[in-house]
Every structure is written in structure tokens, then in C-alpha cells.
Write a protein that holds these residues in place. Structure first.
Motif, short mmCIF file in Angstrom:
data_model
loop_
_atom_site.label_atom_id
_atom_site.label_comp_id
_atom_site.label_asym_id
_atom_site.label_seq_id
_atom_site.Cartn_x
_atom_site.Cartn_y
_atom_site.Cartn_z
N PRO A 12 0.82 -1.22 0.00
CA PRO A 12 0.00 0.00 0.00
C PRO A 12 0.85 1.26 0.00
N ASN A 13 0.23 2.40 -0.29
CA ASN A 13 0.94 3.68 -0.23
C ASN A 13 1.54 3.88 1.15
N GLY A 14 2.76 4.40 1.19
CA GLY A 14 3.41 4.65 2.47
C GLY A 14 4.12 3.44 3.04
N GLU A 41 -2.55 -14.68 4.09
CA GLU A 41 -3.64 -14.02 4.82
C GLU A 41 -3.29 -12.59 5.20
N ASP A 42 -2.04 -12.34 5.56
CA ASP A 42 -1.64 -10.98 5.92
C ASP A 42 -1.75 -10.04 4.72
N VAL A 43 -1.36 -10.53 3.54
CA VAL A 43 -1.46 -9.73 2.33
C VAL A 43 -2.92 -9.47 1.99
N LEU A 44 -3.75 -10.50 2.10
CA LEU A 44 -5.18 -10.34 1.83
C LEU A 44 -5.80 -9.31 2.77
N THR A 45 -5.32 -9.25 3.99
CA THR A 45 -5.85 -8.31 4.97
C THR A 45 -5.52 -6.87 4.61
N ILE A 46 -4.24 -6.60 4.27
CA ILE A 46 -3.86 -5.20 3.99
C ILE A 46 -4.47 -4.71 2.68
N TYR A 47 -4.73 -5.62 1.75
CA TYR A 47 -5.36 -5.24 0.50
C TYR A 47 -6.88 -5.36 0.56
N LYS A 48 -7.38 -5.83 1.71
CA LYS A 48 -8.83 -6.00 1.90
C LYS A 48 -9.45 -6.84 0.79
N LEU A 49 -8.76 -7.94 0.47
CA LEU A 49 -9.24 -8.84 -0.58
C LEU A 49 -10.11 -9.96 -0.01
#
Length: 264
Positions: free
Chosen positions: A54-56, A256-264
Motif C-alpha cells: 500500500p501507499n506509504g 492471509e496478511d497480504v489479503l488483509t492489507i489489500y482487503k481482498l
């Protein structure tokens, strides 16, 4: 369009005993805030990578540390086995490192041809005799051919006499890529090459970068998830200045962590 020429491809293959790029436990803080926190990353010779997040997340800051445009606080950076942690930007360029930027970094008052020549000249300063630069560039046939070849490789062969400020945004992106390719680098860092492009421009750039990835070592920051995951089998996900996950596109899609930050 012809294939992007590379005199360094065989050099890349010969360097297989050393990673092309290695970032070891790198950290950087701004005003007490950790922008990069103990990041480690390896891009092997002959193999490309992509960085998402994500940005930042710290992706561009990490690029600035790799190129030497910002100084790290801790850790080490190696290019083809050479420790460049304290090396200037020029030394990293001499080792074959080039990059593009989120915002095009061009000479807008000059022509496409003149911009590409300036990109080419940076490398030739190290490999040609100094007196050769007293010869006007437009009288040096070898450089003219090289500039024309690079222009064709990025789809700008019909725009050589065009002032850069008159190019479309997508064409300026293509020119920036051409300037990065002009000195024939071994490693190219792409910082969001698709940013701000129209659908047709994005399609062209995807094909161009995809072809380049088969010829050179690239590390790309990209927010287009589908394109990013189709570009390479080596994906690094950054979040809050640290590496959240690394692996193949399939690994990343199931993390799962990636899916969480991308809200997938």
C-alpha cells in the motif's frame, strides 16, 4: 518494434555466482519515524522481481537507498557482490544500476533525441576517451545509431525531433524508460511505471516491460496487482516499512496478511 538490445545479457549470465542485488537488514528513519525497518531483499542474477504494498509502505524510499539517492542508517547493500553501502550514485550506475521514477524526470525543453543522448552520455563518460566529447553529438554516427535504436525499442522512433513538453504523458513515460535503457544497464528499477497512464498506454507499457523482463534484471514497484503478479515469480510485499511477505505470485495470493492489507 525491434528487441531491446543489451550488450550486458551475457555479463548477467556470467555473474550467476553473485546476486545481482542484495539488501541486508537495511533501515532508514526520518525525524524519528522508521520509514524502512530492517528490510532484506535478494534479486538473483538473471531473475527479476516485483515489489507491491500500500501507499506509504516504504517502497520508493527503499529504491532511493538502493540507488544511493538517500543514505541508509543501518544495514548493507551489494550490487553483483560489491558493497555499495557508502558508494555514490555514480558508482552504482557504473555497476549497471538504473531506475525510473514515479514522476517523469526529463528535460522538457529538449527533444526526445537530445534526452536520449543525455541518457547515453552518462555511461559513455566511463567508457570513451574524454576528447570524444568535444565532437558535437550530432556528428557522432555511432551515438546517433544508438539513440535511434533505443527510441525504436520504446516506441518513439517517430518522435525523435519532438520537444518533450509536447509528448503525451504515456510517451514521456516511454522516454524515461528509454533514458534508463540508453547506457545499457544490467539492473533497472521501475517505480510505478503504469502510474497515470490511459488504458491504451498501460497496455503498451505492460508489453514493453514484459519484454524487458526477459532481457534484463528488473525490480518493479507496481500497484496494478494483476500485472505485478504476472511479471515475475518473485514477489516482495512491503507494509509499514518492513517486508510483510515474499514468495511466488501464488504464495502471495494465498497469504492471509497480504489479503488483509489489500482487503481482498
Amino acid at each position: 518494434m525491434r528487441r531491446i538490445l543489451s550488450n550486458n545479457e551475457k555479463n548477467i549470465n556470467q555473474s550467476h555466482d553473485q546476486p545481482a542485488l542484495e539488501v541486508r537488514n537495511v533501515s532508514k528513519a526520518f525525524g524519528g519515524v522508521n520509514a524502512i525497518n530492517e528490510v532484506s531483499l535478494v534479486v538473483d542474477s538473471g531473475r527479476s522481481g516485483v515489489m507491491i504494498g500500500p501507499n506509504g509502505a516504504g517502497k520508493t524510499t527503499l529504491f532511493n537507498l538502493i540507488t544511493g539517492e538517500a543514505l541508509l542508517d543501518d544495514g548493507e547493500i551489494y550490487i553483483f557482490g560489491e558493497n555499495v553501502t557508502k558508494a555514490p550514485v555514480q558508482r552504482r550506475s557504473e555497476l549497471g544500476l538504473a531506475r525510473t521514477y514515479q514522476i517523469s524526470n526529463l528535460f522538457h525543453e529538449l527533444t526526445v533525441e537530445e534526452n536520449l543522448y543525455l541518457g547515453l552520455k552518462g555511461k559513455e563518460r566511463d567508457t570513451k576517451r574524454l576528447f570524444s566529447f568535444v565532437i558535437p553529438w550530432f556528428k557522432n554516427q555511432e551515438r546517433i545509431y544508438k539513440v535511434q535504436d533505443v527510441a525504436e525499442s520504446v516506441g518513439l522512433e517517430q518522435k525523435l525531433d519532438t520537444i518533450v513538453s509536447n509528448l503525451s504523458h504515456g510517451e514521456q513515460r516511454q522516454l524515461e524508460l528509454g533514458m534508463a535503457l540508453a547506457p545499457d544497464p544490467k539492473i533497472v528499477l521501475f517505480d510505478e511505471p503504469m502510474a497515470g497512464l490511459s488504458p491504451s498506454e498501460r497496455s503498451f507499457m505492460k508489453k514493453l516491460i514484459g519484454r524487458l523482463a526477459s532481457q534484463k534484471i528488473i525490480l518493479a514497484i507496481e500497484h496494478d496487482m494483476d500485472f505485478a503478479l504476472s511479471l515475475t515469480n518473485h514477489v516482495t510485499v512491503m507494509h509499514q516499512g518492513a517486508v510483510l511477505a515474499q514468495g511466488t505470485p501464488e504464495d502471495i495470493k494465498q497469504n492471509e496478511d497480504v489479503l488483509t492489507i489489500y482487503k481482498l
